[in-house]
Structures are given as C-alpha cells and as structure tokens.
Scaffold this active site. Structure first.
Site, PDB file in Angstrom:
ATOM      1  CB  SER A  63      39.345  45.768  45.977  1.00  0.00           C
ATOM      2  OG  SER A  63      39.617  45.838  44.595  1.00  0.00           O
ATOM      3  CB  THR A  64      36.767  48.877  42.196  1.00  0.00           C
ATOM      4  OG1 THR A  64      38.117  48.780  41.786  1.00  0.00           O
ATOM      5  CG2 THR A  64      36.534  50.192  42.891  1.00  0.00           C
TER       6      THR A  64
END
Lengths: 136, 413
Positions: A63-64
């Site tokens: 995930s970012t």
C-alpha cells in the site's frame, strides 16, 4: 572494498551495516512502525530490525500508506540509515524523500551481504566485507 | 528528464524548502518511471486524509510541510476523512479520534486546499474534461476519471498528489502517456450482468485477474446480456471494485468509453480474460448472513439520484439496523434542500458526510454484520473493520435495514 554505482533517489550520505532482503519489502503491515521490526509472516527477514541499517532489497511493494510508515520510523529514530534497491518504486521512494533517508537504486545488490559495512554517498555505494572474526 | 527553468529553480530550493521537497518527489518518480518531462495538472485530489491511516506521524508530516510554506497552486480536494466533521458525535465516533482528524483537516486547509472530503469529486462540480492531466489519488475516482471521462491521471499516493498540487505539475509517465493507455487484457463476459451490484462483482473478479493492467470490455454477445443499459452508476461500481481488488487505473468499454474506438487501443499482445459466471465473486465477497446490524450505502459516495431513491424507499418506514448513507457534503446539502435527508432521518437512517466505512474507525461502533450494495466495501470491510458482509442490491440492503435481517430470496445474493 567494492564500489557500486547506482542512481540517486534521495541525495545524502549515510553509513551502517547492511541488512539484505532477497525479497521485496512492504512497509504498511510489513514493518512495525513502533519498533522497526519486520513482521510480515513468512518474510525472510521476519523478526529483524531495520533501525540504523543500510536496508538492501530488490524493490518495494504494498500500500501507498507505506510511505508514511517510513516517516513514522524516522520520527521515532527507527528508520534505516539508507535504502538501496535494485529497482525502486513510488512507495519507498516517496517515503525516503519525505523522511530524509538517503536512497539509491539500480544497484547490483547481489554484491552486498548482510553485515557488510556500507557507506552510501550520493550515487555511490561503498561495501566493506567484515570477516567473521570482525576483521576487515 | 527535461526540466524547464522554473522547474529547475523549484528543485534547487529557490521557491523555499516546501516546494523543493515537492519537486524532489515529482522528479524522483519521473526518473523511476522514465518520464520525458513534467506536465501541468488541472486539479488534484489528495488521499491520506483519515487519521486512521495517517496516525500521529502522518499528521506531524503534514503540519511540518504546511509550516515550511507548502501551498497548492491548482484546485485541490481531499479524499474522505475518518469522521463526519460536523456530525461525528451523533454517529458515535470517538472524540479523541475526531479531534486529531480535525487537526489533519486544518493542516490541509493551511496549504490552501478546499477541505471537501469525497471520493467522487466528479459528482460535486469537479468534472475533468477529456484529455485533462490530473493528479488524483482515490482509486475509484482515478479509474472513473481516466476511463469514463477520458482524463489522464496515475494512481497517486497521498504525498505525491500533494507534491503535484504544490508544484502545479506532475511527471509525464504511465497513464499520462497515450502508449500506456492501451489495453493489456480483453475481457469477454459470458454471463448476465444486470444490476449495479453485478457490475461491482464483475469488477472485483476482473481486478483480481488483471492486477495493474488495462482491461478492455468487449460488448455484444451476452456481454451485458443485451438488455442492460449501462449507466454511469454501473461503470462507477465496476471501476471502484477493479481498483480495489486489483490496481486498475483505466479500463475501456467497447462503444461506451471515450477512448474505446481509438486505433490500436488494444495492444497486439493483449491477453484474453473470460468471465463465465459471477458466482465465484459473490461467494468470495458475500456470506449468507441472516442477522444484519449495519447497512452501508454510498461506496463510492452516493449521488443525488441515489439519495432520492433511498428517501422514497424509506418514507413511512423505520429501520431496525444502523443505516449509513455516505455521501459528499455538497450532495447532502442538495438532498437536504429537496427534503430527502429529513425523510431518511425520520426512518432512523443517517446521511453521513466527509467519511466512509473504508476509512472511518468502524471497529469502535460495535457492529459485526453488514449489508452493502458495494463490492468495494465488501472487499475492504472484513480486513479493515472486522465486519462480516452480505452483498446485494440497494433495495435488498434497505429492506435488510428495515427488517434487521436479510429477507431477499434472490439467488446470487
């Protein structure tokens, strides 16, 4: 000493012992932001701390929000001293920039082993192998 | 990478440390992904708003950047926050969390950002034009803007979107480049896809198959079973689910989406994907729950038309389960003026703004089972909020809210 040349993602100079991962690292859920310990189940570095290490891994994943995990580690003084990738991606690169962690990619990471004394300086990665008895 | 003089100045710190840091992010991403140069963006939508995801470190980071003088140069909106900023107390959301959330919003406001928190900027007046370059973050909004509106944006992370807003530009790579907008997969749908929820399930299945690829949906045959008129609503559900189960930022639908008829839009090496049945998707996303504590409509944020339909359904009725309709604050205001919010509230439902169940601290609300019409919500709720989910149409979900249990006997749901 081995001198490796890469590409600067975040300019800077740092020194530390190498912690080398043969597999990608995802920071959100993969590294505990409170302790700096790799907690991803089944990861080859599970249980090891990234704090103060020159963290060497092929690339990032996940995930970012992982960029903020690096920032959180830096905030607590638990961030890696530097990041070295074979091929960088957005999450770790952004994390390095917002956290002021020197970072290079396009490095031949096969030349680096866990425990090596590594200096990252701009695009250069200097690797000093340390013998088992502690002698260089 | 070619940088203009002004851009080199930004990178060298001549516009201060905040702009320098933003430009460092943009240039690093441009280098990593092989951008030729930078491109001006028309608007930005920033994710990384919920305190649930940011934590104190994220808040600290935003405050620091704002203090350094970070200011946005283009219209910039926010993704949903962790609470309804005006009504969090009535919804039972924790005070400590709400206060930290307000600190996050204040830091963004200090940067000059419009603090509208929604995943559907295109429903509240920010409608990109064909060919516009953007830097949006929310995955369903990215997929909708690229695919249905023909705008051009990558799936930005929170800091990279903010960097684009501060510099007014982003690196030209990925979905900003026509070459990378070509389809990598051709999807043949061999089963009936009728209702909006079916499109969500289809999107979930295709997203899992194509990952970060660009799927092209072939029409005709039994694709949409010949009888479904594809509405924007259907495409929105399709987009949201594909962007959640995979990392799809762009898709094409033959004869429907603006780039689907361009020459060479399908790569010669595109892989074929056949979806023969939606059953597997329904089985993965939906459990055969009887008792329903909580019903969620509005992922992505509900449109005005949906609010009207919900108000009509609930008029003169009373809900037993907790019912949340999540929507943008602007949409809520318009629905309020039309009297629909009042009708939903009279039935015991909540029309919730600024937030959604993917980013709110749902685990604090004491609900265990949820009904929803959103495949995206069904995908995230078990891992993010520990909820068990039943997926169905909006009418089935509203009926479950009224009864406090699932009553539909329709197969597939």
């Amino acid at each position: 000493m081995i001198r490796l040349r890469g590409r600067v993602i975040k300019e800077g100079k740092a020194y530390g012992n190498a912690l080398v991962s043969p597999e990608p690292i995802g920071f959100l859920g993969g590294v505990d932001p409170e302790t700096g310990i790799i907690v991803e189940p089944g990861h080859p570095l599970n249980g090891q701390s990234v704090a103060g290490k020159v963290l060497v891994f092929p690339t990032g994943k996940g995930s970012t929000v992982g960029s903020y995990v690096l920032y959180r580690l830096a905030f607590k003084g638990l961030a890696p001293a530097a990041l070295v990738n074979a091929s960088s991606e957005a999450i770790v690169a952004v994390g390095a920039i917002i956290s002021n962690i020197p970072m290079v990619d396009q490095v031949d990471i096969m030349q680096i082993q866990t425990g090596d004394e590594v200096t990252v300086d701009g695009e250069w990665v200097m690797v000093q192998r340390v013998a088992r008895n502690g002698r260089r | 990478m070619r940088l203009k003089r002004e851009e080199r100045h930004m990178l060298a710190g001549k516009e201060g440390p905040a702009v320098q840091k933003a430009m460092e992010i943009i240039v690093a991403l441009g280098r990593i992904y092989g951008a030729a140069d930078l491109v001006a963006v028309e608007s930005v939508q920033v994710a990384g708003v919920s305190y649930k995801n940011l934590g104190d470190a994220g808040l600290q980071f935003l405050r620091e950047w704002a203090e350094q003088g970070a200011r946005v140069r283009v219209p910039t909106l926010l993704n949903p926050a962790g609470v309804d900023l005006e009504n969090w107390r009535a919804l039972g959301l924790p005070e400590e969390f709400a206060l930290r959330q307000k600190d996050v919003i204040d830091a963004y406001a200090q940067m000059g950002i419009t603090t509208t928190c929604s995943c559907t900027p295109y429903l509240i007046g920010n409608v990109p034009r064909m060919g516009d370059h953007l830097a949006w973050s929310e995955s369903s909004a990215v997929a909708f803007a690229n695919s249905v509106l023909g705008a051009r944006t990558n799936r930005e992370g929170g800091p990279s979107a903010l960097a684009a807003a501060i510099c007014g530009r982003t690196a030209r790579y990925g979905l900003h480049v026509p070459e990378d907008r070509r389809a990598t997969h051709v999807v043949r749908v061999d089963c009936a896809v009728r209702m909006e929820v079916d499109f969500g399930v289809l999107g979930y299945m295709v997203g899992k198959r194509v990952g970060s690829g660009v799927p092209y949906f072939r029409a005709g045959g039994s694709a949409w079973n010949g009888e479904t008129v594809l509405a924007a609503l259907h495409l929105r559900s399709l987009a949201a689910a594909m962007a959640a189960s995979g990392a799809v930022g762009l898709f094409h639908v033959q004869g429907m989406t603006p780039e689907s008829e361009l020459d060479g839009i399908i790569r010669p090496d595109a892989e074929e994907v056949v979806i023969a049945s939606l059953r597997e998707g329904y089985e993965r996303l939906s459990a055969p729950l009887k008792r329903i504590d909580f019903v969620s409509i509005g992922c992505p944020h509900a449109s005005l038309e949906e609010l009207s339909e919900i108000a009509r359904y609930l008029t003169g009725r009373r809900v037993r389960a907790k019912l949340w309709i999540t929507t943008a604050r602007e949409t809520r205001k318009r629905a309020e003026a039309a009297g629909w919010v009042q009708r939903i509230e009279n039935a015991g439902g909540y029309v919730v703004s600024d937030t959604c169940l993917v980013v709110a601290p749902m685990e604090t609300l004491g609900v265990k089972t949820m009904a929803t019409n959103s495949a995206k919500a069904a995908f995230y709720a078990p891992s993010h909020s520990g909820l068990q989910v039943r997926l169905g149409t909006m009418a089935e979900c509203l009926e479950a809210a009224v009864q406090g249990q699932w009553t539909s006997r329709r197969r597939g749901a």
